[in-house]
Structure formats: structure tokens, C-alpha cells
Write an enzyme that holds these catalytic residues in place. Structure first.
Site, PDB file in Angstrom:
ATOM      1  N   GLU A 160       4.713   3.188  -3.853  1.00  0.00           N
ATOM      2  CA  GLU A 160       4.708   2.691  -2.483  1.00  0.00           C
ATOM      3  C   GLU A 160       5.045   1.200  -2.450  1.00  0.00           C
ATOM      4  O   GLU A 160       4.706   0.465  -3.367  1.00  0.00           O
ATOM      5  CB  GLU A 160       3.323   2.932  -1.861  1.00  0.00           C
ATOM      6  CG  GLU A 160       3.048   4.419  -1.663  1.00  0.00           C
ATOM      7  CD  GLU A 160       1.572   4.748  -1.528  1.00  0.00           C
ATOM      8  OE1 GLU A 160       0.835   3.937  -0.975  1.00  0.00           O
ATOM      9  OE2 GLU A 160       1.188   5.838  -1.989  1.00  0.00           O
ATOM     10  N   CYS A 192      -4.274  -3.582   1.445  1.00  0.00           N
ATOM     11  CA  CYS A 192      -4.647  -3.852   0.053  1.00  0.00           C
ATOM     12  C   CYS A 192      -5.573  -2.780  -0.473  1.00  0.00           C
ATOM     13  O   CYS A 192      -6.571  -2.460   0.156  1.00  0.00           O
ATOM     14  CB  CYS A 192      -5.448  -5.155  -0.052  1.00  0.00           C
ATOM     15  SG  CYS A 192      -4.473  -6.594   0.201  1.00  0.00           S
TER      16      CYS A 192
END
Ligand code: SAH
Ligand code: SF4
Length: 371
Positions: free
Chosen positions: A92, A338
């Protein structure tokens, strides 16, 4: 018999590209290098090369090795790309937009991560393999195909960049080469969990890119439980190498701290963090933990920190004269924030981009099948 895989050009530093293209002259290699930086979709698009040369190159080389397999967009402007590698592995890459509208590409350096920090989704899947420089660089090309104006690059996606130094260096060499991407080192930051040997190496031989340390807590006992890498990379030594890095490169270092509700937001933690920061030129970046389902720490479900915990933490650090920034929860809606990378969602949409031709990918898969 194995089918021969065509060498992929996307991640080659200029010298390596010139070498592989020999006996083509140097200026031809420069043209190809520049085309890749511009995100050309195929050799056919290299319009300053004669058509027979384009065909010859196409027969012998692949430009890219990965494709966009899907994308997800959060209403806050964050876009996450699912990228499929030649061997079917999925990674990703994320496009972030800050309050001022500046775009940042967040790139992965490994498929998975071996370091198993207890709060990070990527850590739960372990390491599959390192990415090569082409696979890292193509993430940037894929993101740029949906957003041409990207101001910054951060290596804060999946994986530990300093455990993949050779490929990281190649990637940085390509990105900062004025013959191609020509990005300033100042616009590039890498985040590490604290690999001492890697930081040393970077200080001695690497380019002067920005460095962020995922400190999270400077309490050794607690950090060892949250981030097992602490056991082999002790904090006092880590501080020494950060100091050396700073002397060498002259850049401010970022200390990142993921705040985990009820775990590392105590007075002891902010005190220890401030003590760790003493003598270094740092900015502290607080990241309230982004929820990942099912994550437990020593039998207890992890929790987001409360507003009060966050505010208290900030206040105590600022009281000690530290500069503190707080990272927003960008991309949460699509698990693109994150520490949330690493899921294997349904492919949402097939997208084409210059650097993503399904044909290339199929070629690679086929060529890996033994027949
Ligand atoms: N492996 C490197 C780079 C990738 S992780 C490193 O650890 O620095 C990028 C950042 O996300 C790190 O600072 C990490 O501490 C943080 N992070 C991991 N999981 C998180 C989560 N669930 N919520 C918020 N931040 C997280
Ligand atoms: Fe790996 Fe960084 Fe996640 Fe830790 S926080 S498991 S080092 S990606």
C-alpha cells in the site's frame, strides 16, 4: 524451463541504467531516465527515440513491475493505493494532504514488517520480503499519476526502511538525481523504529534526508514491551547515533510518539521523552493511536488516548521547552492512517495509470511459472 524475466528499468540509478542499456550512448540513457521520471506509460511513449529503438527496448526490458490493484479515498483527502507486485504480493502507498493543501507521498519499503510493534497492523503480518527500488519508486509514480503535484515523500508506509538499505539507497539516488526526478533531499524523510546500525550507515554514507525516530516512549522497560526491537537496539546507544547523525547532516530530527491510551501517556513517559530529547535538536510529533481492530497488549485491548491524555502530554512537553506537533488522523476512514496499513481488502476498483499496465503484471506472473 524458466521463461526469462525481462529486467525492469524503473528503479535503476542512472549509472546502472546506462550500463544495462549499453551499447546505447550515454545521452540515450539520459533520455530513458528522464522519461521514467516523467511517468511515461510505455517505451512507445518515448517520442524522442526512433521507433525501431523503442521496439528493441520493449522486447528486452520492462519499464515497470507493479500495477495499481485498487484505491480507496477518504473524505479528508487521503487516498490509499493497493499495489500488486509481480509475484502477487500486495503493498500500500498513501497520498496525504495537509491543512495547507500540500501533498505528501507515504511509501512502503517492505511487504509487511518483521519488527512486530504491538500497536501496528503491519507488524502483525510479519515480513514477506523486501521491496526492490523499482517497487518502491513505482509507488511514487502510481501516486503521482493520480496527483501530479506531490511536494514531499515520507518512508512511513509498511516496513522498516533501514532494514532494506541497499534498495532504499538506490531509490533515493533515483529520486534526487537532477537528470530525472530531481527531488530535493529536504523533501524526503524516512521513519525508523531505531535501527542503530542503519542510522550509523546513513550518517556515514547515505544522503542527508530527514530522519524521524519512532520513539513512542523513552522508558526502556515499556518500550521493550511495545517495540521488541528496543532489546537489541538500546535507547542510550540510539541517542548517541542520533546525535552523530545530527552532527553529520545538520538537520532537525523528528521524534514520533504514538500515544496509546492508558499506557504511555503518563508523566513518567513525557519526562523520559524530554530527557531523551535533551541535547538533540528535535521536534516531537505526537500520533494518537489509530485503532486497529483486535490489537491487544499483554491481554488488554489497545485504546485511543483521551483528549485529556493528549492535551496533558503536549502541555508537559511544551512546558519543558520542546516543540510539539500533533499528527491528524488522516486516512482513518480507509485504514490508510499510520499503522493501519497491511489489510488485504477487496479490490475496489481497477485503475489504470501510466506506470500501471496490467499486461506487464500478467507477463511477470506468467514468467514466474515453471514449465
Ligand atoms: N517502520 C518504520 C516506518 C513505518 S511506521 C517506523 O516504525 O518508524 C510509521 C509510523 O506509524 C511509526 O512512527 C509508527 O510508530 C506509527 N504507527 C504504527 N502503528 C500505529 C497506529 N496504529 N496508530 C498510529 N501510529 C502508528
Ligand atoms: Fe514495523 Fe514500523 Fe510497524 Fe513497528 S511501527 S511493526 S517497525 S512498520
Amino acid at each position: 524451463m524458466h521463461h526469462q524475466v525481462k529486467p525492469v528499468l524503473s528503479g535503476l540509478p542512472f549509472e546502472a541504467l546506462a550500463e544495462i542499456l549499453k551499447p546505447l550512448p550515454h545521452f540515450r540513457a539520459e533520455q530513458v531516465f528522464r522519461w521514467i521520471a516523467r511517468g511515461v506509460s510505455s517505451f512507445q511513449g518515448m517520442t524522442n527515440l526512433a521507433i525501431p529503438l523503442r521496439e528493441d527496448l520493449e522486447g528486452r526490458f520492462s519499464l515497470y513491475s507493479s500495477v495499481i490493484a485498487g484505491r480507496a479515498a477518504d473524505p479528508d483527502g487521503t487516498v490509499k493505493l493497493y499495489i500488486r507486485l509481480y509475484d502477487g504480493e500486495r503493498i500500500e502507498a498513501v497520498l496525504l494532504t495537509d491543512g495547507a493543501g500540500r501533498k505528501t507521498a507515504c511509501l512502503s519499503t517492505q511487504a509487511g514488517c518483521p519488527l512486530a510493534c504491538v500497536f501496528c497492523k503491519t507488524g502483525t503480518r510479519g515480513l514477506t520480503r523486501n521491496l526492490d527500488s523499482g517497487e518502491i519508486l513505482e509507488q511514487f509514480l502510481h501516486l503521482r499519476s493520480i496527483e501530479p503535484e506531490i511536494a514531499n515523500i515520507v518512508f512511513m508506509g509498511m516496513g522498516e526502511p533501514l532494514l532494506n538499505l541497499p534498495e532504499l539507497y538506490k531509490t533515493l539516488a533515483v529520486l534526487t538525481d537532477s537528470r530525472g526526478f530531481g527531488l530535493s533531499k529536504r523533501r524526503i524523510t524516512l521513519s525508523t523504529s531505531g535501527i542503530i546500525a542503519g542510522i550509523r550507515h546513513l550518517a556515514a554514507t547515505g544522503p542527508a534526508v530527514g530522519l524521524a525516530l519512532s520513539l513512542t516512549t523513552a522508558d526502556t522497560k515499556l518500550r521493550s514491551r511495545l517495540m521488541p526491537i528496543t532489546l537489541s537496539n538500546p535507547l542510550p546507544l540510539l541517542k548517541d547515533v542520533l546525535y552523530d547523525y545530527q552532527q553529520q547532516q545538520g538537520r532537525r530530527i523528528t521524534l514520533e510518539a504514538v500515544l496509546l491510551g492508558g499506557i504511555n501517556t503518563r508523566q513518567e513517559d513525557s519526562d523520559a521523552l524530554a530527557a531523551f530529547a535533551a541535547g538533540l535538536d528535535v521536534v516531537v510529533n505526537l500520533i494518537p493511536w489509530n485503532p486497529v481492530e483486535g490489537m491487544v497488549f499483554e491481554g488488554q485491548a489497545l485504546q485511543e488516548p483521551s483528549r485529556r491524555e493528549i492535551a496533558g502530554y503536549i502541555q508537559r512537553l511544551e512546558g519543558r521547552g520542546l516543540k510539539v506537533t500533533r499528527r491528524l488522523h488522516k486516512g482513518r476512514g480507509i485504514a490508510g492512517a499510520c499503522g493501519q496499513l497491511g489489510a488485504l481488502p477487496e479490490i475496489s476498483e481497477q485503475v489504470s495509470s501510466p506506470a500501471s499496465r496490467v499486461g506487464t503484471w500478467l507477463f511477470h506472473v506468467k514468467s514466474h511459472v515453471k514449465i
